[in-house]
Design a protein around this motif. Sequence first.
Motif, short mmCIF file in Angstrom:
data_model
loop_
_atom_site.label_atom_id
_atom_site.label_comp_id
_atom_site.label_asym_id
_atom_site.label_seq_id
_atom_site.Cartn_x
_atom_site.Cartn_y
_atom_site.Cartn_z
N ALA A 36 40.45 50.81 -11.42
CA ALA A 36 39.86 49.67 -11.99
C ALA A 36 37.75 50.07 -11.37
O ALA A 36 37.28 49.90 -11.85
CB ALA A 36 39.92 48.66 -11.74
N SER A 59 37.68 50.16 -14.90
CA SER A 59 36.99 48.65 -15.73
C SER A 59 35.16 49.10 -15.79
O SER A 59 34.69 49.68 -14.96
CB SER A 59 37.36 47.30 -14.64
OG SER A 59 37.22 46.36 -14.77
N SER A 85 39.34 45.95 -22.07
CA SER A 85 39.51 45.52 -19.86
C SER A 85 40.20 46.56 -19.91
O SER A 85 40.88 46.66 -20.37
CB SER A 85 40.18 43.75 -20.27
OG SER A 85 40.87 44.34 -20.16
N ALA A 86 39.84 46.81 -18.36
CA ALA A 86 41.27 47.43 -17.70
C ALA A 86 42.37 46.74 -17.88
O ALA A 86 43.06 47.75 -17.81
CB ALA A 86 41.09 47.52 -16.49
N THR A 87 42.65 45.32 -17.24
CA THR A 87 43.53 45.12 -18.21
C THR A 87 44.97 45.02 -19.00
O THR A 87 45.90 46.13 -18.80
CB THR A 87 43.49 43.45 -17.44
OG1 THR A 87 42.82 43.16 -16.40
CG2 THR A 87 45.61 42.77 -17.80
N ASP A 114 45.36 52.96 -10.99
CA ASP A 114 44.75 52.32 -11.38
C ASP A 114 42.95 51.70 -10.63
O ASP A 114 43.43 51.40 -9.54
CB ASP A 114 45.36 50.41 -10.86
CG ASP A 114 44.54 49.46 -10.77
OD1 ASP A 114 43.41 49.13 -11.78
OD2 ASP A 114 45.01 47.90 -11.07
N LYS A 151 31.70 45.30 -11.42
CA LYS A 151 32.18 46.62 -11.03
C LYS A 151 30.86 47.21 -11.48
O LYS A 151 29.36 46.83 -11.73
CB LYS A 151 33.23 47.55 -11.83
CG LYS A 151 34.33 46.39 -12.40
CD LYS A 151 35.47 46.59 -10.72
CE LYS A 151 36.56 45.91 -11.17
NZ LYS A 151 36.56 44.77 -11.13
N ALA A 163 45.50 42.01 -12.08
CA ALA A 163 46.20 42.44 -12.83
C ALA A 163 46.92 43.11 -13.50
O ALA A 163 47.29 43.82 -13.98
CB ALA A 163 44.31 42.42 -13.55
N THR A 185 46.47 43.80 -4.12
CA THR A 185 45.77 44.76 -5.07
C THR A 185 44.56 43.77 -6.05
O THR A 185 45.41 42.28 -5.94
CB THR A 185 46.55 45.35 -6.19
OG1 THR A 185 45.28 45.64 -7.35
CG2 THR A 185 47.83 44.60 -6.72
N PHE A 186 44.09 43.79 -7.32
CA PHE A 186 44.25 42.41 -7.98
C PHE A 186 45.10 41.89 -9.00
O PHE A 186 45.66 42.24 -9.45
CB PHE A 186 42.86 42.67 -8.39
CG PHE A 186 42.14 41.50 -9.69
CD1 PHE A 186 41.07 40.47 -9.42
CD2 PHE A 186 42.13 41.87 -10.93
CE1 PHE A 186 41.24 39.96 -9.78
CE2 PHE A 186 41.70 40.32 -11.81
CZ PHE A 186 40.58 39.30 -11.26
C1 LIG Z 1 42.38 46.88 -8.79
C2 LIG Z 1 42.51 45.93 -10.33
N1 LIG Z 1 43.04 46.45 -11.64
C3 LIG Z 1 42.59 45.50 -12.62
C4 LIG Z 1 41.70 44.90 -12.68
C5 LIG Z 1 41.00 44.18 -14.04
O1 LIG Z 1 39.87 44.95 -14.22
P1 LIG Z 1 39.15 44.53 -15.52
O2 LIG Z 1 38.16 43.39 -15.63
O3 LIG Z 1 38.54 44.99 -16.41
O4 LIG Z 1 40.85 43.96 -16.67
C6 LIG Z 1 40.34 44.60 -11.56
C7 LIG Z 1 39.35 43.77 -11.72
O5 LIG Z 1 38.07 43.38 -10.59
C8 LIG Z 1 40.50 45.54 -10.52
O6 LIG Z 1 40.64 44.84 -9.06
#
Ligand SMILES: Cc1ncc(COP(=O)(O)O)c(C=O)c1O
Length: 378
Positions: free
Chosen positions: A166, A183, A65-67, A164, A188, A94, A91-92
């Motif tokens: 994502a 991400s 994942s991006a996280t 980030d 997405k 994560a 921000t999200f």
């Molecule tokens: C700004 C941002 N960073 C990180 C993430 C995390 O991505 P992932 O769901 O692939 O872990 C998201 C997901 O919505 C995001 O919007």
Amino acid sequence: MQKTDIKCLVPDLPDVAEVLPYLHEMQANRWYTNFGPLNQRFEAEMIDFFAAQGSSGLSVGTFSSATTALELVLRAMQLPRRGRVLIPALTFPATALAVINAGLEPVLGDVDPDSWELTANDAQAAHSDKPFVAVMPVAAFGKPVPVQAWQDFQRISGVPVILDAAAALGQQAVPTDLITVFSLHATKPFGVGEGGLIATSDTQLLARARSLSNFGFAGTGGVVQQAGTNAKFGEYYAAVGLAQLKRWPEVMDRRSAVNAAYRQRLAPFEGRIRLQAGSEDFTPAVFPVYVKDKAKAITQAMAAAGILTRHWYLPLLHNHPALSHLEAVKTGTDVKTGADTALKACMQLEDSLIGLPFHGFLSDADIDRICQVLEQQL
Ligand SMILES: Cc1ncc(COP(=O)(O)O)c(C=O)c1O
């Protein structure tokens, strides 16, 4: 007759038939994860994808994942434990969770009131006040981060910058001297299901992050060189990624057409709503609109009309119970009370941002229905 609901997001992933040839290949290989041939090919094709956009000399790594990609790249950078990392408060979650999971301290910065993103100028001012070990600007709502400003920030301050991005794959320019994370989550623009990418020219850094995603093994001996985790991508997702790359122009055409139709339909609302500054130059991941203090009322009206909306990215990070202890950068003095204020612009967005439905399958009639409800509430 009850009208059907308009969904807020609809994934645009390959059909089963488009993925099938890759799955047959995977089965013939009998190789399902652990950096298999499809994964290697997907990474190589992503390098070509970025090169076609003008970024040569990059290496690309895939993660679960991006996280996890953000967490593991931060860990691979070997920053001082509990070091302060500046991120925007809008921000999200994560973004903050990755910093915390990497053993670092997120510090929340305010955003620009018009672009809704952390700026390099504000980061420089905050860094001069109290230094950071890294800064993580966010491509808010898929708006590409302005690369030149952050390259200058990194060069002048010596503080590494991790983008980030994502939600901005395909829109975000990928500079070779910064680290960029994307991400591949199903919702997405470039979705495969679950997944994340790191793009960097630092091959050693990427090798360390990759090793951390595979328990911290280095080489083939199964010996843990650094305490890692399991955050690998796997061949099934690589198969979807390869199929998705083939249909990407078509996905983008659908999304840009919807974006253009929305912008045209919303043009007469100017003065009553605001779109993200700079948004005329890209196709966003989601469709946030500024409706001063009316986000709640509009959400309710939309729900009553069978239209699903979201409050991206709210609550602000410090309003999540598990994140309420985070430090915030002071950005000025309240003229009325004289008190130091933090996150002023973020707070002004709090009751005023609404995410309208946005995906490639919205028809002109859907957009019209959404905009009619919106107009009644303005
Ligand atoms: C700004 C941002 N960073 C990180 C993430 C995390 O991505 P992932 O769901 O692939 O872990 C998201 C997901 O919505 C995001 O919007």
